[in-house]
Write a protein that holds these residues in place. Structure first.
Motif, PDB file in Angstrom:
ATOM      1  N   UNK A   1       0.861  -1.511  -0.075  1.00 20.18           N
ATOM      2  CA  UNK A   1       0.211  -0.126  -0.085  1.00 20.18           C
ATOM      3  C   UNK A   1       0.688   1.068   0.151  1.00 20.18           C
ATOM      4  N   UNK A   2       2.146   1.214  -0.190  1.00 15.57           N
ATOM      5  CA  UNK A   2       3.197   2.478  -0.298  1.00 15.57           C
ATOM      6  C   UNK A   2       3.580   3.098  -1.676  1.00 15.57           C
ATOM      7  N   UNK A   3       2.821   2.120  -2.682  1.00 15.27           N
ATOM      8  CA  UNK A   3       3.214   2.783  -4.054  1.00 15.27           C
ATOM      9  C   UNK A   3       3.321   4.364  -4.122  1.00 15.27           C
ATOM     10  N   UNK A   4       2.302   5.122  -3.491  1.00 16.30           N
ATOM     11  CA  UNK A   4       2.122   6.489  -3.574  1.00 16.30           C
ATOM     12  C   UNK A   4       3.031   7.521  -2.648  1.00 16.30           C
ATOM     13  N   UNK A   5       3.836   6.808  -1.589  1.00 14.87           N
ATOM     14  CA  UNK A   5       4.343   7.441  -0.840  1.00 14.87           C
ATOM     15  C   UNK A   5       5.882   7.758  -1.105  1.00 14.87           C
ATOM     16  N   UNK A   6       5.462   8.696  -2.171  1.00 14.03           N
ATOM     17  CA  UNK A   6       6.865   9.043  -2.700  1.00 14.03           C
ATOM     18  C   UNK A   6       7.446  10.307  -1.553  1.00 14.03           C
ATOM     19  N   UNK A   7       8.767  10.409  -1.889  1.00 14.48           N
ATOM     20  CA  UNK A   7       9.087  11.795  -1.278  1.00 14.48           C
ATOM     21  C   UNK A   7       8.553  12.842  -1.416  1.00 14.48           C
ATOM     22  N   UNK A   8       8.050  13.308  -2.758  1.00 13.22           N
ATOM     23  CA  UNK A   8       7.395  14.392  -2.855  1.00 13.22           C
ATOM     24  C   UNK A   8       6.235  14.593  -2.270  1.00 13.22           C
ATOM     25  N   UNK A   9       5.352  13.418  -2.045  1.00 17.91           N
ATOM     26  CA  UNK A   9       4.030  13.486  -1.399  1.00 17.91           C
ATOM     27  C   UNK A   9       4.611  13.642   0.274  1.00 17.91           C
ATOM     28  N   UNK A  10       5.480  13.158   0.742  1.00 21.85           N
ATOM     29  CA  UNK A  10       5.832  13.277   2.146  1.00 21.85           C
ATOM     30  C   UNK A  10       6.373  14.600   2.490  1.00 21.85           C
ATOM     31  N   UNK A  11       7.146  15.194   1.674  1.00 19.60           N
ATOM     32  CA  UNK A  11       7.796  16.607   1.703  1.00 19.60           C
ATOM     33  C   UNK A  11       6.665  17.393   1.993  1.00 19.60           C
ATOM     34  N   UNK A  12       5.610  17.278   1.081  1.00 21.74           N
ATOM     35  CA  UNK A  12       4.555  18.091   1.007  1.00 21.74           C
ATOM     36  C   UNK A  12       3.865  18.070   2.216  1.00 21.74           C
ATOM     37  N   UNK A  13       3.457  16.863   2.687  1.00 21.73           N
ATOM     38  CA  UNK A  13       2.810  16.861   4.048  1.00 21.73           C
ATOM     39  C   UNK A  13       3.716  17.384   5.214  1.00 21.73           C
ATOM     40  N   UNK A  14       4.852  17.594   5.233  1.00 20.35           N
ATOM     41  CA  UNK A  14       5.380  17.854   6.276  1.00 20.35           C
ATOM     42  C   UNK A  14       5.689  19.359   6.064  1.00 20.35           C
ATOM     43  N   UNK A  15       5.784  19.838   5.261  1.00 15.91           N
ATOM     44  CA  UNK A  15       5.725  21.283   4.934  1.00 15.91           C
ATOM     45  C   UNK A  15       4.432  21.922   5.387  1.00 15.91           C
ATOM     46  N   UNK A  16       3.209  21.371   5.224  1.00 17.89           N
ATOM     47  CA  UNK A  16       2.002  21.811   5.626  1.00 17.89           C
ATOM     48  C   UNK A  16       1.805  21.448   7.255  1.00 17.89           C
ATOM     49  N   UNK A  17       2.158  20.584   7.710  1.00 18.52           N
ATOM     50  CA  UNK A  17       2.265  20.405   9.126  1.00 18.52           C
ATOM     51  C   UNK A  17       3.297  21.228   9.781  1.00 18.52           C
ATOM     52  N   UNK A  18       4.403  21.781   9.224  1.00 19.92           N
ATOM     53  CA  UNK A  18       5.275  22.796   9.759  1.00 19.92           C
ATOM     54  C   UNK A  18       4.671  24.130   9.698  1.00 19.92           C
ATOM     55  N   UNK A  19       3.837  24.425   8.626  1.00 16.48           N
ATOM     56  CA  UNK A  19       2.995  25.676   8.688  1.00 16.48           C
ATOM     57  C   UNK A  19       2.015  25.880   9.768  1.00 16.48           C
ATOM     58  N   UNK A  20       1.139  24.759  10.120  1.00 15.09           N
ATOM     59  CA  UNK A  20       0.208  24.419  10.936  1.00 15.09           C
ATOM     60  C   UNK A  20       0.662  24.919  12.486  1.00 15.09           C
ATOM     61  N   UNK A  21       2.044  24.252  12.551  1.00 12.24           N
ATOM     62  CA  UNK A  21       2.760  24.320  13.798  1.00 12.24           C
ATOM     63  C   UNK A  21       3.004  25.770  14.214  1.00 12.24           C
ATOM     64  N   UNK A  22       3.836  26.216  12.976  1.00 10.27           N
ATOM     65  CA  UNK A  22       4.212  27.520  13.368  1.00 10.27           C
ATOM     66  C   UNK A  22       3.206  28.643  13.358  1.00 10.27           C
ATOM     67  N   UNK A  23       2.141  28.364  12.507  1.00  7.22           N
ATOM     68  CA  UNK A  23       1.375  29.658  12.366  1.00  7.22           C
ATOM     69  C   UNK A  23       0.313  29.608  13.495  1.00  7.22           C
ATOM     70  N   UNK A  24      -0.325  28.111  13.675  1.00  8.26           N
ATOM     71  CA  UNK A  24      -1.482  28.093  14.484  1.00  8.26           C
ATOM     72  C   UNK A  24      -1.126  27.893  16.008  1.00  8.26           C
ATOM     73  N   UNK A  25      -0.086  26.686  16.024  1.00  3.09           N
ATOM     74  CA  UNK A  25       0.034  26.056  17.408  1.00  3.09           C
ATOM     75  C   UNK A  25       0.881  26.938  18.281  1.00  3.09           C
ATOM     76  N   UNK A  26       2.157  27.074  17.761  1.00  2.95           N
ATOM     77  CA  UNK A  26       3.241  27.757  18.389  1.00  2.95           C
ATOM     78  C   UNK A  26       2.940  29.101  19.158  1.00  2.95           C
ATOM     79  N   UNK A  27       1.969  29.868  18.666  1.00  2.00           N
ATOM     80  CA  UNK A  27       1.618  31.069  19.120  1.00  2.00           C
ATOM     81  C   UNK A  27       0.848  30.898  20.496  1.00  2.00           C
ATOM     82  N   UNK A  28       0.272  29.627  20.285  1.00  2.00           N
ATOM     83  CA  UNK A  28      -0.734  29.504  21.558  1.00  2.00           C
ATOM     84  C   UNK A  28       0.124  28.621  22.923  1.00  2.00           C
ATOM     85  N   UNK A  29       1.310  28.619  22.618  1.00  2.00           N
ATOM     86  CA  UNK A  29       2.141  27.757  23.528  1.00  2.00           C
ATOM     87  C   UNK A  29       2.260  28.465  25.109  1.00  2.00           C
TER      88      UNK A  29
END
Lengths: 591, 591
Positions: free
Chosen positions: A30-58
């Protein structure tokens, strides 16, 4: 105010260069689609959510804390928490690694681990709410009926509800066999659950429509001790056949704890007063069912250590760069300024490199372990899955026990770099220390991890995972035997791996003769194992950096930090070795 | 709620058996009356004050904190603090070690140190108010005119006023050469002091009629840097010729800090806005004058570490005894109870013995150092006084640097014994951790202590105090060479003392070649020195116990804890040695 920048460069380096995650993940079931590009994009979005939404509430969440209303038993979370949860849910993060049939995205655990790191760095208190939900989902996925999964798990995956794990009672902490909560059968097949649970993270809050408690309790015919515990689903609001919320269940928060830190996380006393519950899994097998989630939960707590240490380290580096105080020992480095910055002081760099060495190697260890859980779950052969499973079992107590302890050291050192300013609340460093203090306690204290490593993983399971891991280190050393760039690391690593084996062997014999030797050696064995393990990941990091396409500055930082680790931190093995070989006789009885 | 019982038995053992304080004190100048009986009685009274008056205000003071009123610049201390200060003053404790001519009792410093330990264990936040007063008195005793002493010091000794030390500014912490506060001469010989000081403990409060600030500032003609700093007396209320309080001075608290801990201690931002001040000591020699008080201040902070660790350890031992959880590895020890207590777990005893080993040896080191300050002040020959003075100078950075760091480890371990319950505020253990976090920061960070030890005490002063101390260890080892009861301690101690000398020698040479080596080795050298020093005091403790009249249980605990220390803690020297010999090259530059 503290800064936080998602460490995407080091995360990517660790995932793709050091661990070769793309090649592994894409060949898994089930991993055929788990390319670096996909995973990179996921990480980047998570980073944004953390920096912009979560970090300011800490910091604000720490200052405000959670509030409990005695009259309504309601818990109010700090400002911004609800909104952050909404953004998290809408982004699909609640179901990131859940199966598609439940509305999840079925992404690999190693990506879940990497994004969890980001969220936990942003706001650890907040991140406990989704974390507990994830644990509850795991339990239902493994042990629930299809109907239970549909009714109670799917809404959590969709980010509408949250979950809890209700284990601890006042008299039953590390020793769950002592728990007393009762489950009486009702006529309709459900159970009436009665008892008091403590330390229930996310037990009550205002972020979701419903809360699904997984509660350990005893059936009327239960044997005493840990073999008489069953698991029950107890929703805050009862749910009808079409998923609508019905009557309020008799499961109320009786209080929230006032804790050293993690103040945005509601730690509840939960009173179950004949609450309606539904047996999940087999009667009397609740503890075993709970233990199937233990690896994931403990890995996540290890990641909490990494997350706190990463953010603390970013801030202390920043402070050392900006704070002007004193002069370099060998003469002014910034003669046009009133003083040099702190970075010119070798002792300050020692504190910074200590943090960096632990943070980056911990990341490698945690991601490696998470990747093994992906192989365990979706490897292409039985052999491969078993091998991974055995590695995971062996590494979890190290990943939890050692990384959480090191996180305490790292946050302490990060604060120390600030001098007296580190002690002041508004600078934010002391919050990291306070938040970090819980992680060596919950999900099994460090002592429990040590006993699990030496008692269960080495002795009971005959060190099967240990042997895999040492063999892997041996193979790595062999591969790089002629590599002059790694020579300073490979030679001591190979020696230590051998010594680790010998110490393990001799400890096993000693424990055979006297079981008290297990408890007397376990903590030092855990530490010793941890330092050797991190040495292996530092060697792999340098190997990966030499072969990689990163900037020369990035590569040099890896080389420098590895050299620092081997010269100044790895020698801690010496003291742990001395302590553990001294034997049980050096730990006297205390009356 | 935490317990606290004055550890009089171990204090007496340390003073009289281990250190032979009575014989030393009674032969010093003015010491004829300092018999054991007298000192015993003083200790007992101090213990009562601490247990009955101070200890009950510790948790409540932390919860309540200090409050600042913006409108009046007033600071309110927590409930009970004022009353405790009244009891303290009325008992004559404020002048315990002050000279009789100022209304003091002229008792030895080692007794002042022992009673300070008791008060600090009772309530560290509270004890900071008298502590700062003591520092201010020292300064005035050494550097003030007779009139200044009469006007500003006597009321402090009498417990009517308190004092402060105003050093730090936002841009000037460890590097006081950067300070900017100005002192402009007035026509009447006084000075107008203007500037902002931060981190001023006891800067403003409601416990005394007046506050005497000792402020570092620059005269108009002052050279730049640390050689242009003068010291001034700046009273909160001006004082007329007959000692009556007059006009309010322009010295106001501008805010109090919100800190990680020590919440009952008012840490003030002090604004001096043309406040009237009086030069004390020589112009431009203020930093040197301040440094004459440094030894006493740093020793007191070391005692804070001991005090917190002692109280934390008492509680964790108590908890381990009472908490029933799990079973002993070799079979139930309390088969009639639901579970065994935590004491049956070797790993829990390891945490307890670690605390005990550090607490009791730290007490010996601190009392020993205090006793040397008595010899320094009142020895019967110039040689004796110089020898003691050199020993003190050498030991202070160890007593401050190492004991405060170990106190953090001890309070952390004490909390860890409680498991998750340690994280809960009402159990009180987390306060010890938070309170302890400041002591490695103020009065010189651990890095500053390390630099002082290696840079100043070893290199600049050519290790004169070090040589005395190592000679003393050598003599002790020789005396006990044939003592079979001590054989297991003497042999490794003698080897380490020799190695310590060799390492010191080789470091000195290395630093000659490259001054950066000093900063690169200092912290590990400090730690190494600390562990060897504590080993010496453990060996002395066992020697004293074997020769003493204590109970067999007391003696056995000393033997057991010493054995534990040598087997399981002293091997930490191995890692510090490895780190420091690795050289400056292993601490890379950071851009």
């Amino acid at each position: 105010m503290t800064i936080y920048k998602a460490p995407l460069d080091d995360q990517r380096f660790t995932l793709f260069d050091l661990l070769g995650a793309e090649a592994i993940l894409t060949r898994l079931q089930g991993g055929a689609e788990h390319s670096r590009d996909l995973l990179d994009a996921v990480l980047e979005e998570a980073g944004k959510l953390s920096e912009q939404v979560l970090a300011p509430t800490n910091a604000s969440g720490d200052a405000e804390g959670c509030h409990y209303d005695k009259a309504t038993h309601a818990v109010t979370t700090p400002k911004g928490f609800k909104e952050a949860f909404k953004a998290f849910s809408e982004g699909g993060w609640a179901g990131l690694t859940a199966k598609e049939e439940f509305g999840g995205q079925a992404l690999p655990n190693v990506i879940g681990t990497s994004t969890t790191e980001l969220f936990q760095s942003g706001n650890l208190s907040w991140s406990l709410y989704p974390l507990l939900s994830e644990g509850a989902c795991h339990a239902m996925e493994l042990h629930g009926t299809e109907a239970q999964q549909h009714t109670y798990m799917k809404p959590i995956v969709e980010g509408r509800w949250t979950g809890t794990m209700c284990l601890t009672e006042p008299q039953a902490g590390s020793d769950l066999g002592l728990l007393k909560t009762r489950a009486e059968p009702n006529a309709d097949g459900s159970y009436a659950i009665s008892g008091t649970k403590i330390f229930i993270s996310a037990g009550e809050h205002d972020m979701a429509e419903n809360i699904v408690h997984l509660v350990l309790a005893r059936l009327p015919d239960a044997p005493a001790g840990s073999r008489g515990i069953s698991m029950f689903i107890v929703p805050k609001f009862k749910v009808d056949a079409n998923g609508s919320l019905g009557e309020r269940n008799q499961a109320y928060a009786g209080a929230i704890e006032h804790k050293m830190g993690l103040k945005g996380s509601a730690t509840c006393v939960m009173n179950f007063d004949g609450a309606e519950g539904y047996l999940i899994g087999q009667p009397h097998k609740g503890l075993a069912a709970m233990f199937t989630m233990m690896n994931a939960a403990r890995l996540s707590v290890g990641v909490q250590g990494l997350a706190l240490a990463e953010r603390a380290w970013q801030n202390s580096l920043n402070y050392a760069r900006e704070r002007l105080q004193g002069r370099a020992l060998s003469g002014a480095k910034f003669p046009d300024k009133a003083a040099d910055n702190l970075l010119v002081q070798p002792d300050v760099r020692r504190m910074l490199l200590t943090q960096r060495a632990f943070v980056e190697a911990s990341r490698a260890l945690l991601y490696y372990t998470a990747l093994q859980t992906d192989i365990e779950a979706r490897g292409t052969s039985e052999d491969e899955r078993r091998h991974a499973s055995e590695l995971v079992a062996f590494l979890i107590p190290i990943a939890k026990g050692v990384v959480t302890e090191l996180a305490q050291e790292c946050t302490k050192e990060a604060l120390q770099v600030y001098g007296g300013h580190g002690y002041i609340g508004e600078n934010g460093m002391e919050q990291f220390v306070r938040d970090a203090r819980i992680i060596t306690l919950y999900e099994g204290t460090t002592g429990i991890q040590a006993a699990d490593l030496l008692g269960r993983k080495i002795l009971q399971l005959q060190g099967v995972g240990f042997k895999h891991f040492v063999a892997e280190i041996g193979a790595f050393c062999k591969t790089h035997a002629g590599d002059t760039k790694l020579a300073a690391l490979i030679a001591p690593l190979a020696i230590l791996a051998k010594e680790w084996g010998e110490l393990t062997q001799s400890l096993a014999q000693r424990v055979q003769a006297n079981p008290e030797e297990l408890g007397a050696a376990a903590a030092d064995y855990l530490w010793y194992s941890g330092y050797v393990t991190l040495a292996y990941f530092w060697a792999r990091a340098v190997a990966a950096a030499e072969a990689g396409t990163q900037s020369e500055a990035f590569k040099q930082a890896k080389r420098d930090t590895a050299a620092f680790y081997f010269a100044r931190l790895l020698p801690r093995t010496l003291m742990h070795k001395a302590a553990m070989v001294s034997g049980a006789g050096t730990i006297a009885d205390i009356a």
